[in-house]
Enzyme design. Structure first.
Site, mmCIF file in Angstrom:
data_model
loop_
_atom_site.group_PDB
_atom_site.id
_atom_site.type_symbol
_atom_site.label_atom_id
_atom_site.label_comp_id
_atom_site.label_asym_id
_atom_site.label_seq_id
_atom_site.Cartn_x
_atom_site.Cartn_y
_atom_site.Cartn_z
ATOM 1 C CB SER A 122 -0.913 0.014 1.234
ATOM 2 O OG SER A 122 -0.137 0.013 2.419
ATOM 3 C CG HIS A 143 -3.377 -1.150 -2.452
ATOM 4 N ND1 HIS A 143 -3.720 0.173 -2.287
ATOM 5 C CD2 HIS A 143 -3.285 -1.672 -1.206
ATOM 6 C CE1 HIS A 143 -3.836 0.428 -1.000
ATOM 7 N NE2 HIS A 143 -3.577 -0.671 -0.324
ATOM 8 C CD GLU A 155 -5.303 2.244 -5.111
ATOM 9 O OE1 GLU A 155 -5.724 3.400 -5.010
ATOM 10 O OE2 GLU A 155 -4.293 1.834 -4.484
ATOM 11 C CG ASN A 193 -3.257 4.357 0.994
ATOM 12 O OD1 ASN A 193 -4.327 4.455 1.588
ATOM 13 N ND2 ASN A 193 -2.535 3.255 1.024
#
Length: 286
Positions: A122, A143, A155, A193
């Protein structure tokens, strides 16, 4: 490279995230092998997966026969050599670049030349992880979000040398797992993120600046901003230690002050207040 038809998936690391990915794979009909460092940890992960599938049976989201069929597709091991027949291997180990590089270098000598190697990182660079193998075109990011069986997004991250075939094969697996995959390039934090880490850090800074309670901050963001979950509840779920680690890794790349973890959650991490998994974070859990 010509990507193989994905029939057998390997998952390295059967913690909360890896076990969730393995559960998704067997529910979607993939023969799946999961690797842990000990037989006891592997058995514990299998029991956890069986427990969650039973809950789906109890809620009539799955039949008893479907549960047994899915569990029949799962095997666990402590030996990386058992990934030799896998078409896709997904790494879900500790967020440490050295450990991931060592793992990928080992896997390269075990799996077939066309096997796709994916990392669930991540916060780390997929391109840097791919540098651990001589065939970086086979490496992509996948991800998943915690908890993997429930969160709909994955992702699919293209590293600098990822092949189109590897990216599209990973995307197709994401779809078959019932997710809503998106494609993105290997930039710090990827998509979610990169937006969410500084935003959550801002929320924590407001706790002190506005002298608001965690309960009221959560209410403000759910009732006022339409968030499905308040920031303090979310951080407790994700793990305060996990968030601090991700913030530090992202800050190292972008050097933006908002990305650096606030002192309050660094102190909580240092005190062992990780959230739900430790029984106490912003809230206290039984």
């Amino acid at each position: 490279m010509i990507a193989p038809e994905i029939r057998r998936i390997g998952v390295v690391g059967l913690g909360a995230m890896g076990a969730g990915i393995a559960q998704l794979a067997i529910e979607s009909g993939y023969e799946t092998v999961g690797r842990e460092v000990s037989d006891a940890l592997g058995a514990r992960a299998s029991e956890r997966i069986a427990h969650f599938l039973q809950r789906k049976v109890d809620k009539e989201h799955l039949t008893a026969d479907e549960r047994e069929s899915a569990l029949g597709l799962l095997s666990t091991t402590t030996a990386l050599a058992d990934f030799g027949g896998c078409d896709l291997v997904i790494e879900a180990i500790v967020e440490d670049l050295g450990a991931k590089l060592e793992l990928f270098a080992e896997l390269e000598h075990i799996v077939r030349p066309d096997t796709i190697l994916a990392t669930n990182t991540s916060a780390l660079s997929v391109t840097e992880i791919a540098a651990g193998v001589s065939t970086p075109e086979r490496v992509v990011g996948m991800h998943f979000f915690n908890p993997a069986p429930l969160m709909p997004l994955v992702e699919i991250v293209r590293a600098e040398l990822s092949s189109d075939e590897a990216v599209e094969a990973a995307f197709a697996v994401g779809e078959r797992l019932g997710k809503r995959p998106i494609r993105c390039h290997d930039t710090p934090g990827f998509v979610v993120n990169r937006v969410l880490i500084p935003l959550l850090n801002d929320c924590i800074r407001v706790l002190d600046e506005a002298r608001v309670s965690p309960e009221d901050l959560d209410t403000a963001m759910t009732a006022g901003a339409g968030w499905p979950m308040g920031p303090c509840t979310l951080l407790d779920l994700v793990g305060i230690d996990v968030h601090v680690h991700a913030s530090e890794a992202l800050y190292e790349k972008v050097r933006e002050p908002r990305v650096a973890p606030p002192a309050r959650i660094v102190a909580m991490r240092n005190a062992g207040l990780f959230g739900r998994k430790s029984g106490r974070g912003f809230y206290t859990y039984d």
